[in-house]
Enzyme design. Structure first.
Site, PDB file in Angstrom:
ATOM      1  N   GLY A 152     -13.266-137.991   0.373  1.00 10.05           N
ATOM      2  CA  GLY A 152     -14.128-136.920   1.025  1.00 10.05           C
ATOM      3  C   GLY A 152     -15.445-137.267   0.716  1.00 10.05           C
ATOM      4  N   ARG A 158      -7.239-141.694 -11.790  1.00 11.39           N
ATOM      5  CA  ARG A 158      -8.243-140.851 -11.958  1.00 11.39           C
ATOM      6  C   ARG A 158      -8.566-140.801 -13.442  1.00 11.39           C
ATOM      7  NH1 ARG A 158      -8.044-136.977  -6.441  1.00 11.39           N
ATOM      8  NH2 ARG A 158      -9.426-138.086  -5.399  1.00 11.39           N
ATOM      9  N   GLY A 164     -10.606-142.409   1.405  1.00 10.00           N
ATOM     10  CA  GLY A 164      -9.273-142.482   0.802  1.00 10.00           C
ATOM     11  C   GLY A 164      -8.243-143.251   1.053  1.00 10.00           C
ATOM     12  N   LYS A 194      -9.157-141.592  13.659  1.00  6.51           N
ATOM     13  CA  LYS A 194      -9.665-140.777  14.357  1.00  6.51           C
ATOM     14  C   LYS A 194     -11.199-140.808  14.603  1.00  6.51           C
ATOM     15  CE  LYS A 194      -6.889-136.561  14.465  1.00  6.51           C
ATOM     16  NZ  LYS A 194      -7.130-135.304  13.707  1.00  6.51           N
TER      17      LYS A 194
HETATM   18  P1  ADP Z   1      -9.885-143.355   5.389  1.00 11.38           P
HETATM   19  O1  ADP Z   1      -8.865-142.123   4.623  1.00 11.38           O
HETATM   20  O2  ADP Z   1     -10.053-144.363   4.764  1.00 11.38           O
HETATM   21  O3  ADP Z   1     -11.149-142.487   5.844  1.00 11.38           O
HETATM   22  P2  ADP Z   1      -8.326-142.474   7.860  1.00 11.38           P
HETATM   23  O4  ADP Z   1      -7.796-141.305   7.333  1.00 11.38           O
HETATM   24  O5  ADP Z   1      -9.462-142.165   8.991  1.00 11.38           O
HETATM   25  O6  ADP Z   1      -9.201-143.589   6.800  1.00 11.38           O
HETATM   26  O7  ADP Z   1      -7.243-143.440   8.523  1.00 11.38           O
HETATM   27  C1  ADP Z   1      -6.251-143.778   7.816  1.00 11.38           C
HETATM   28  C2  ADP Z   1      -5.017-143.663   8.908  1.00 11.38           C
HETATM   29  O8  ADP Z   1      -5.149-144.629  10.139  1.00 11.38           O
HETATM   30  C3  ADP Z   1      -3.861-144.495   8.242  1.00 11.38           C
HETATM   31  O9  ADP Z   1      -2.871-143.376   7.989  1.00 11.38           O
HETATM   32  C4  ADP Z   1      -3.310-145.430   9.324  1.00 11.38           C
HETATM   33  O10 ADP Z   1      -2.008-145.509   9.614  1.00 11.38           O
HETATM   34  C5  ADP Z   1      -3.975-144.806  10.641  1.00 11.38           C
HETATM   35  N1  ADP Z   1      -4.185-145.816  11.579  1.00 11.38           N
HETATM   36  C6  ADP Z   1      -4.843-147.005  11.722  1.00 11.38           C
HETATM   37  N2  ADP Z   1      -4.843-147.811  12.678  1.00 11.38           N
HETATM   38  C7  ADP Z   1      -3.902-147.044  13.575  1.00 11.38           C
HETATM   39  C8  ADP Z   1      -3.415-147.387  15.004  1.00 11.38           C
HETATM   40  N3  ADP Z   1      -3.771-148.387  15.473  1.00 11.38           N
HETATM   41  N4  ADP Z   1      -2.432-146.346  15.321  1.00 11.38           N
HETATM   42  C9  ADP Z   1      -2.171-145.218  14.591  1.00 11.38           C
HETATM   43  N5  ADP Z   1      -2.795-145.007  13.660  1.00 11.38           N
HETATM   44  C10 ADP Z   1      -3.482-145.815  12.864  1.00 11.38           C
END
Ligand code: ADP
Ligand code: MG
Length: 396
Positions: free
Chosen positions: A376, A36, A353, A202
């Site tokens: 975010g 950053r 992130g 999620k």
């Molecule tokens: P971002 O921060 O890019 O928006 P998220 O926070 O939504 O992404 O998701 C990231 C997390 O999702 C990671 O920690 C990863 O381990 C988890 N993840 C991805 N695929 C799976 C899966 N099949 N089962 C459990 N966790 C998962």
């Protein structure tokens, strides 16, 4: 809407307030990732070259009570910044008062000053985080113009971004400009065809993003943990894979509405335990046994997603395809990174992130047109929301 940027202003001899995002990860007083700070340099260097007097603001972590202050001082950032700029900078360990005001007056053209963590003001009534109007006005009184370069905070309405901006002429710094160009470009007028790739843990975190991107993208490829709620909605056995029961209806509704606009995985990697040493089997998404968990997309899905990406002019990606933190379940995410890296005529953008961290840690940091620095903020931008920090920047 095109925003004014730092190059639109005459800066010589001006006191230029700059909101940067120096919210760096720290461990035992040491900065563990200085990305950053690096990202903030172009704007700071430009203002130095122009002969402006720079007063930098940033938050660091969350300061709830007096005892949080010592561990969240910006002093280590001041040292790191001074080293990167190759010049001394003034660090004022206060967020208001005579000492700060005098230090600002003492600046010469091209000098740099860093104000202490803006969230020190949160101890007494959350003045920074609740955008106390007096605080924004006070900080604005220290300068002649305001450059907002903190995209990571743009989804928040705080005194150090929106508060200052409501009292002073405000333009975007180079990092903010880039984020608006790329992430804003996806939601405002993307070059078609657009392919969105969504993953991560999620469905519930991504409802706004999925809904908005379905309005924008020609195809939405869904992988990662969230895809299993969609499979459940199709009546498939998903074993111990991630499931959000209360989002099954939402998934069903989207699948009905979107038809073949949504593309789901065809195979996955499953294991009995959530461990890198677990025995891994590749199966069709129709054959997930009841006692196993799907932790990555399989090779056929990587091929399918690769085909779907061909011809795209804009690719926006949010959310890893699997549990990439465990190397044996990173291949799906790597496969998607490779497929995107091969697209030569597309604008390729990552928002989110963990997705940004995944692409960088897996070695694909240079293969995208843009990797957002705001987790975010980029998500809210992709949801189609207006970001208060961006709105507060003057239009051209
Ligand atoms: P971002 O921060 O890019 O928006 P998220 O926070 O939504 O992404 O998701 C990231 C997390 O999702 C990671 O920690 C990863 O381990 C988890 N993840 C991805 N695929 C799976 C899966 N099949 N089962 C459990 N966790 C998962
Ligand atoms: Mg995340």
């Amino acid at each position: 809407m095109a925003k004014k940027i730092v190059t639109d202003l005459e800066l010589k001899g001006k006191t230029v307030l700059v909101r940067a995002d120096f919210n760096v990860p720290m461990k035992d007083g040491e900065i563990t990732d200085d990305n950053r700070i690096v990202q903030a340099l172009p704007t700071i260097k430009y203002i130095i070259e122009q002969g402006g007097k720079i007063v930098l603001f940033s938050h660091l972590g969350k300061v709830k009570e007096e005892s949080d202050k010592a561990g969240l001082t910006l002093k280590p950032v001041a040292d790191a910044l001074s080293e990167k700029l190759g010049k001394e900078i003034t660090f004022v360990p206060e967020t208001r008062g005579k000492k700060l005001e005098q230090a600002v007056k003492d600046l010469n053209d091209g000098d740099v000053l860093l104000v202490e963590n803006t969230r020190y003001e949160d101890v007494d009534g959350k003045k920074e985080s609740k955008n106390d109007p007096e605080l924004g006005k006070y900080w604005a009184s220290l300068g002649d113009v305001f450059v907002n370069d903190a995209f990571g905070t743009a989804h928040r309405e705080h005194a150090s971004n929106v508060g200052i901006a409501s009292n002073l002429e405000t333009v975007a710094g180079f990092l903010m400009e880039k984020e608006i160009k790329y992430i804003g470009g996806v939601v405002e007028n993307p070059d078609k065809p657009v392919v969105a790739i969504l993953g991560g843990a999620k469905v519930s975190d991504k409802i706004g993003v999925i809904t908005n991107l379905l309005n924008i993208a020609d195809k939405v490829l869904i992988g990662g943990g969230m895809s299993y709620t969609f499979f459940k909605a199709q009546g498939k056995e998903i074993g111990l894979s991630l499931l959000e029961k209360d989002k099954v209806d939402f998934a069903k509704e989207l699948l009905d509405r979107a038809g073949d606009q949504i593309v789901l995985p065809v195979d996955c990697k499953i294991a009995k335990e959530f461990s890198n040493d677990a025995e891994i089997t590749e199966v069709s998404v129709d054959d997930i046994p009841a006692d196993q968990e799907a932790m990555d997309i399989g090779p056929k899905t990587v091929e399918l997603f690769k085909e779907q990406l061909q011809g795209a002019h804009t690719v926006v990606w949010n959310g890893p395809m699997g549990v990439f933190e465990l190397s044996n379940f990173a291949k799906g995410t790597i496969g998607v990174c490779e497929a995107i890296a091969e697209l030569k005529d597309a604008n390729t953008i990552i928002g989110g992130g963990d997705s940004a961290a995944a692409a960088i840690s897996l070695g694909y940091g240079d293969d995208f047109s843009h990797i957002s620095t705001g987790g975010g903020a980029s998500l809210e931008y992709l949801e189609g929301k207006e970001l208060p920090g961006v709105v507060a920047i003057a239009n051209k």
